[in-house]
Design a protein around this motif. Structure first.
Motif, short mmCIF file in Angstrom:
data_model
loop_
_atom_site.label_atom_id
_atom_site.label_comp_id
_atom_site.label_asym_id
_atom_site.label_seq_id
_atom_site.Cartn_x
_atom_site.Cartn_y
_atom_site.Cartn_z
N UNK A 181 0.82 -1.22 0.00
CA UNK A 181 0.00 0.00 0.00
C UNK A 181 0.85 1.27 0.00
N UNK A 182 0.41 2.26 -0.76
CA UNK A 182 1.11 3.54 -0.86
C UNK A 182 0.22 4.65 -0.31
N UNK A 183 0.84 5.72 0.15
CA UNK A 183 0.08 6.84 0.71
C UNK A 183 -0.79 7.50 -0.34
N UNK A 184 -0.42 7.37 -1.62
CA UNK A 184 -1.21 7.97 -2.70
C UNK A 184 -2.49 7.18 -2.99
N UNK A 185 -2.54 5.91 -2.55
CA UNK A 185 -3.69 5.01 -2.76
C UNK A 185 -3.99 4.74 -4.23
N UNK A 186 -3.05 4.99 -5.12
CA UNK A 186 -3.31 4.77 -6.54
C UNK A 186 -2.00 4.61 -7.28
N UNK A 224 -8.21 0.73 0.09
CA UNK A 224 -6.86 1.07 -0.39
C UNK A 224 -6.83 1.15 -1.91
N UNK A 225 -7.69 0.36 -2.56
CA UNK A 225 -7.62 0.20 -4.00
C UNK A 225 -8.89 0.62 -4.75
N UNK A 226 -10.01 0.75 -4.03
CA UNK A 226 -11.32 0.87 -4.68
C UNK A 226 -12.08 2.07 -4.13
N UNK A 227 -12.81 2.77 -5.01
CA UNK A 227 -13.80 3.75 -4.58
C UNK A 227 -15.17 3.31 -5.08
N UNK A 246 -17.69 6.44 -1.04
CA UNK A 246 -16.73 5.82 -0.12
C UNK A 246 -15.45 5.45 -0.87
N UNK A 247 -14.31 5.61 -0.22
CA UNK A 247 -14.07 6.29 1.06
C UNK A 247 -14.33 7.79 0.94
N UNK A 248 -14.53 8.41 2.08
CA UNK A 248 -15.03 9.79 2.11
C UNK A 248 -13.93 10.84 2.00
N UNK A 249 -12.70 10.42 1.77
CA UNK A 249 -11.59 11.37 1.74
C UNK A 249 -11.45 12.09 0.40
N UNK A 250 -12.21 11.67 -0.61
CA UNK A 250 -12.16 12.33 -1.90
C UNK A 250 -10.91 12.02 -2.71
N UNK A 251 -10.09 11.09 -2.24
CA UNK A 251 -8.86 10.73 -2.95
C UNK A 251 -9.15 9.56 -3.89
N UNK A 252 -8.90 9.72 -5.19
CA UNK A 252 -9.19 8.64 -6.13
C UNK A 252 -8.34 7.39 -5.85
N UNK A 253 -8.89 6.24 -6.22
CA UNK A 253 -8.17 4.96 -6.18
C UNK A 253 -8.07 4.41 -7.59
#
Length: 336
Positions: A181-186, A224-227, A246-253
């Motif tokens: 897993x990476x902090x970027x999630x993608x 970690x991998x899916x939105x 989901x997830x609610x952080x708005x960060x793409x996966x």
């Protein structure tokens, strides 16, 4: 070492020219897993019998879904607790059933069931039974990739699910990524479908809660991998949304679930109670038609651009004009 040699031979064959299909299409073989769309069912296990339950989401069994072309399955795992039966058997059978379930309450093969929120609502039996059905399909169809998206309702440890995967034999097909897993999630380097087939790791498993790859390396943390885009769509729906839910952080996966199903909503004492709409309602509103699905896809393209919607997810997928399979082919750019 042997698996590595097999992979090298298969890779060489791919360079020379692909002739065998991957998930039904040669064109998909060289594409990374996260650049392919798959037909998915919501609460895949939730089918008759029994009939006429308010919690049913499908008309066909998992076995029939596989035969029809469904390749991704949303599964809810719930702890099977000893409860009284529905009263259809005599008192002696009821007591015997209660004690049997109480005795096996700590046995992972017996306690991990496919149920909708509670096994009092619908209980489709031990997880291991459905995994065995899917493993048999994978045995017979060696060029098909399957995905599980598991909702961990009872908060199991992945080690509680592991015996069901091992006992069914399906664990031998499970994909365990080499990347961490990476902090970027993608931006992960996902294998192509051909590589998954060559290595015979054709089952990809995600779980929404308590996944830990240090305990079970093939049960991957979903968020970690899916939105997922919004799932709580209330009947009637005129336009399906496609914003990240989901997830609610708005960060793409790397992977996107397109939830295209609808609930009936009642409000009791200020609390919303959602239940699946019926197959008849799906048909009346044409929610599963290609036209409805295509409009949803176009909305998603305005949000996500040209990203692939990886899991097109329906209730009662068999209702309508085979829209789910037609849209998946359109997204993948292959002929139906």
């Amino acid at each position: 070492m042997l698996k590595r040699i097999v992979w090298l031979v298969a890779s060489a064959a791919m360079v020379l020219g692909q002739s065998e299909p991957c998930n039904g299409h040669v064109e998909l073989c060289a594409r990374p897993y996260n650049n392919v769309s798959f037909a998915c069912t919501h609460n895949s296990y939730s089918s008759p019998p029994p009939n006429a339950l308010l919690v049913l989401n499908q008309e066909n069994s998992i076995e029939q879904q596989l035969n029809d072309g469904i390749r991704a399955f949303m599964l809810d795992v719930v702890r099977n607790k000893p409860v009284a039966t529905d009263g259809t058997s005599n008192i002696f059978n009821t007591i015997a059933s209660w004690f049997s379930r109480a005795k096996n309450a700590d046995d992972p093969l017996e306690s991990v069931h496919l149920c909708h929120e509670s096994c009092l609502l619908i209980d489709k039996g031990p997880l291991v039974d459905s995994l065995t059905v899917i493993r048999e399909f994978m045995d017979a169809n060696p060029r098909e990739i399957i995905t599980f998206i598991i909702e961990n309702v009872s908060g199991f440890s992945p080690t509680d699910l592991q015996p069901s995967f091992e006992q069914s034999g399906i664990a031998s097909y499970a994909f365990a990524p080499e990347f961490a897993p990476e902090s970027s999630h993608s931006g992960y380097k996902w294998p192509t479908l051909n590589e998954l087939i060559a290595q015979n790791t054709r089952l990809v498993v995600f779980m929404d809660d308590k996944a830990d790859v240090t305990l079970v390396p093939y049960i991957l943390p979903e968020w970690e991998y899916v939105v997922e885009i919004p799932y709580a769509n209330v009947n009637p729906v005129t336009e399906f949304p496609c914003n990240q839910d989901r997830p609610y952080d708005g960060v793409p996966r790397d992977l996107v679930v397109m939830n295209h199903f609808v609930y009936n909503r009642a409000t009791l004492a200020g609390k919303n109670i959602d239940t699946p709409i019926s197959a008849k309602q799906v048909e009346e509103h044409a929610y599963n038609s290609l036209d409805s699905l295509d409009k949803h896809w176009q909305t998603c393209r305005s949000v996500w651009g040209n990203r692939v919607l990886n899991f097109v997810t329906l209730d009662f997928y068999n209702i309508g004009d085979s829209g789910i399979f037609k849209l998946v082919d359109q997204i993948n750019g292959v002929s139906t």
